[in-house]
Design an enzyme around this catalytic site. Structure first.
Site, PDB file in Angstrom:
ATOM      1  N   LYS A 128      37.482  63.955  44.629  1.00 12.54           N
ATOM      2  CA  LYS A 128      38.658  62.902  43.973  1.00 12.54           C
ATOM      3  C   LYS A 128      39.593  63.683  43.610  1.00 12.54           C
ATOM      4  O   LYS A 128      39.487  64.612  42.663  1.00 12.54           O
ATOM      5  CB  LYS A 128      37.876  61.978  42.672  1.00 12.54           C
ATOM      6  CG  LYS A 128      37.210  60.882  43.238  1.00 12.54           C
ATOM      7  CD  LYS A 128      37.010  59.970  42.052  1.00 12.54           C
ATOM      8  CE  LYS A 128      36.186  58.968  42.384  1.00 12.54           C
ATOM      9  NZ  LYS A 128      35.696  57.909  41.164  1.00 12.54           N
ATOM     10  N   GLU A 140      26.303  43.604  39.450  1.00 13.06           N
ATOM     11  CA  GLU A 140      26.570  42.328  38.533  1.00 13.06           C
ATOM     12  C   GLU A 140      25.419  41.545  38.187  1.00 13.06           C
ATOM     13  O   GLU A 140      25.207  41.150  37.073  1.00 13.06           O
ATOM     14  CB  GLU A 140      27.760  41.774  38.975  1.00 13.06           C
ATOM     15  CG  GLU A 140      29.075  42.327  38.985  1.00 13.06           C
ATOM     16  CD  GLU A 140      29.067  43.298  40.094  1.00 13.06           C
ATOM     17  OE1 GLU A 140      30.541  43.726  40.352  1.00 13.06           O
ATOM     18  OE2 GLU A 140      28.343  43.104  41.329  1.00 13.06           O
ATOM     19  N   ARG A 187      29.733  37.519  41.068  1.00 13.81           N
ATOM     20  CA  ARG A 187      28.979  37.834  41.841  1.00 13.81           C
ATOM     21  C   ARG A 187      27.560  37.728  41.124  1.00 13.81           C
ATOM     22  O   ARG A 187      26.676  38.014  41.762  1.00 13.81           O
ATOM     23  CB  ARG A 187      29.392  39.422  42.202  1.00 13.81           C
ATOM     24  CG  ARG A 187      30.631  39.710  42.747  1.00 13.81           C
ATOM     25  CD  ARG A 187      31.063  41.240  42.861  1.00 13.81           C
ATOM     26  NE  ARG A 187      30.440  41.407  44.406  1.00 13.81           N
ATOM     27  CZ  ARG A 187      30.469  42.630  44.998  1.00 13.81           C
ATOM     28  NH1 ARG A 187      30.858  43.566  44.319  1.00 13.81           N
ATOM     29  NH2 ARG A 187      30.245  42.564  46.045  1.00 13.81           N
TER      30      ARG A 187
END
Length: 630
Positions: free
Chosen positions: A283, A368, A396
């Site tokens: 990253k 979730e 979700r």
């Protein structure tokens, strides 16, 4: 404007067909120019940076090897899709990124034929790509399909559901795991490069499949060979899990080694059946501030490239910060409080809590459904769980909210961030439906604060409830009301009369109260801060209906099934004869732009509210609300 630097090679690329005309030796130079262009472009517009910087070489290699858009390339979430956008004809439009009428921050099918699937919520890429691979198989064409998914998105159950299904099928699908949490350690050096090339090559593939055919009639020998193969691969690569799911695992390989990537992808492209390529990237690659702090540079506002992002000047707290402070304050008083988040520690304001109360903090990854049922289990045995989640992500876990929490009337508090319009993140992240989908669930208490002080009091109210409760608040800052330090609750179901006027009563829910108060000055209207969507303050609503000619409900939520619908249902049950006007988000998906301009376009600012009321009363020109968003 686009960055003012010169990019002689990148500027020749208006699509992948131009990219594929380059010599392989030119690709590293192209990647360098692409990375620099992207840094300067995002610095001028804001957006997602760190993950995109890590995906530059991967995007170049994929578009170089695969015949996109004929071959399908599906990006997961979209936080790594900027290089893809730049290479697929949108370089000249990057200065409009995430702005009204500009290009989106995520892949969108309507924006480009190269965006094969619209994304925004994570972990959907493998399922979508498998569907495309099945379509290619049934249609008898030779189209290749690639899904690119990050290691964070791989923490979601949906990704493994798709892997489990894909591995049991013969459809040709390549899943690329972009692993940007690992560093490139020794086992990703020379041996790994050789292994990646070997395991993706025709010789290994033919030997592997030929051996299976030869040994198929000798079950004992075949099992011995299978175990030996797994043992050898397990010693050098972490691929046994994916092999067990039915994939041919290749990697891990260096995701910044463009020649190696191209060689490996060229080999994989000739293979049939489910393939899994493990790519390790960094990253923030190529930009020191992002490499040093990729989390802080995940999503950024405009910044100076040379100086790097600077800390913002002191300002009133956001709603997220109000929640953060309340949670820490309450946790110091009550050891039974826990906090749960589905991989949104920073975004949901849980950094301070995680540092002060690490034993009571639970980041479950992008899961979730698990987050909500985990909270339900905690509540069963005496804890007081707080689920910090974005409105659009709670969608979700709707079944878990109903079946595991509300049906059992468990005391779980949902702190719902990013409710309503979210601005540059657009339709995928807009919290337009939570009032509608929460209001219809039995046992729920649903609250919407008008300001920062009320947000703190509602959170305290919710944690004291004997059953499930939700406090939904918008992105960003409120009106700037002073926040009390005490932990005080509200009376459940009690609204607040903020202004008395004539003929018109504005019943405002949550974030729109301040705008309603401004509109009321122009309209000489009554203003009620409704506070509670469920239960409603029925007595006050009926009183307003009796005293006014027109009731106007205002909410930053879809009108269908929302807070205004609750008012209409109440009035209908009492056969009240008052006129009603419902103002809220239009019956369309509101695209990206600045939050303030989107509120204006939806007629949820002061001028829009006053204008809509006047138009309803025949006092001026009226544009139907369904046409307010183009």
């Amino acid at each position: 404007m686009t960055p003012s630097h010169s990019y002689p090679l990148l500027e020749t690329i208006d699509g992948p067909e131009d990219l594929r005309r380059l010599a392989r030796s030119q690709l590293p130079e192209l990647a360098d120019q692409l990375r620099d262009f992207m840094i300067r472009s995002v610095a001028a517009t804001g957006g997602h940076l760190a993950a995109n910087l890590g995906a530059v070489e991967l995007a170049v290699a994929l578009h170089y090897v695969y015949a996109t858009p004929y071959d399908r390339l599906v990006w997961d979430v979209g936080h790594q899709s900027y290089p893809h956008k730049i290479l697929t004809g949108r370089r000249k439009y990057m200065h409009t990124l995430r702005q009204r009428d500009g290009i989106a921050g995520f892949p969108r099918r309507s924006e480009s034929p190269y965006d094969t699937f619209g994304v925004g919520h994570s972990s959907t890429s493998i399922s979508a790509a498998l569907g495309m691979a099945v379509a290619a198989q049934l249609q008898g064409n030779d189209r290749k399909v690639v899904a690119v998914i990050g290691d964070g998105a791989m923490s979601a159950g949906m990704a493994f559901e798709a892997l489990n299904h894909a591995g049991d099928m013969s459809a040709s699908l390549l899943v690329v795991l972009n692993d940007n949490e690992m560093s490139i350690s020794e086992n990703v050096g020379g041996m790994s490069k050789y292994l990646g090339k070997l395991l993706s090559g025709k010789f290994y593939s033919s030997v592997r499949e030929g051996g299976k055919r030869v040994l198929s009639g000798l079950p004992a020998m075949r099992e011995l060979a299978r175990r030996a193969e797994e043992h050898m691969k397990g010693m050098v690569v972490p691929g046994t899990l994916f092999e067990e799911l039915g994939f041919n695992y290749i990697g891990p390989i260096d995701g910044h080694d463009l020649p190696g990537l191209v060689r490996t992808l060229n080999n994989i492209r000739t293979l049939a059946g489910p393939q899994f390529l493990h790519v390790v990237t960094h990253k923030g690659r190529g930009y020191a501030p992002a490499e040093n702090n990729p989390c802080a540079m995940h999503g950024v506002s405009k910044f100076d490239v040379e100086a790097g992002p600077q800390a913002p000047p002191p300002s009133p707290p956001t709603y997220t910060q109000v929640f953060s402070q309340w949670l820490c304050d309450h946790a110091r008083e009550d050891e039974s409080v826990t906090a749960i988040t589905p991989a949104m520690r920073e975004g949901s304001g849980l950094v301070a809590f995680s540092e002060q109360f690490p034993q009571r903090f639970f980041d479950v990854g992008i899961a979730e459904q698990h987050a909500v049922t985990l909270a339900a289990g905690m509540a069963c045995d005496g804890l007081k769980p707080v689920v910090a989640i974005y409105s659009t992500f709670l969608q979700r876990a709707y079944d878990q909210l109903i079946h595991d929490v509300a049906l059992q009337n468990l005391p779980v508090l949902f702190a719902i961030d990013r409710a309503g319009l979210v601005g540059p993140d657009g339709a995928t992240h807009t919290g337009a439906f939570d009032l509608s989908y929460l209001r219809c669930v039995p046992n729920m208490v649903v609250m919407a604060p008008a300001d920062e002080a009320e947000c703190r009091r509602m959170l305290e109210t919710g944690i004291r409830c004997d059953g499930p409760a939700a406090v939904r608040y918008p992105r960003g800052r409120g009106p700037g009301v002073a926040i009390p330090e005490t932990l005080e609750a509200l009376e459940i179901g009690k609204a607040e009369l903020r202004r008395s006027g004539k003929k018109i009563a504005l019943l405002a829910f949550g974030s729109v109260v301040a705008a309603a108060e401004q509109a009321a000055l122009e309209l000489d209207a009554t203003v009620v801060n409704m506070r509670f969507v469920k239960p409603l303050d029925e007595a006050l609503v009926l009183q307003m209906a009796d005293q006014h000619e027109l009731l106007v409900t205002i909410e930053e939520n879809a009108v269908a099934g929302g807070a205004g619908s609750a008012v209409a249902e109440l009035l209908s049950s009492h056969e009240a004869g008052v006129a009603l006007l419902h103002l809220g988000l239009p019956d369309t998906f509101v695209e990206h732009g600045e939050r303030g301009e989107l509120l204006s376009l939806c007629r949820l600012d002061a001028g829009g509210i006053a204008g809509a009321v006047r138009a309803h009363r025949g006092e001026g020109h009226h544009t139907p609300r369904t046409q307010a968003i183009s």
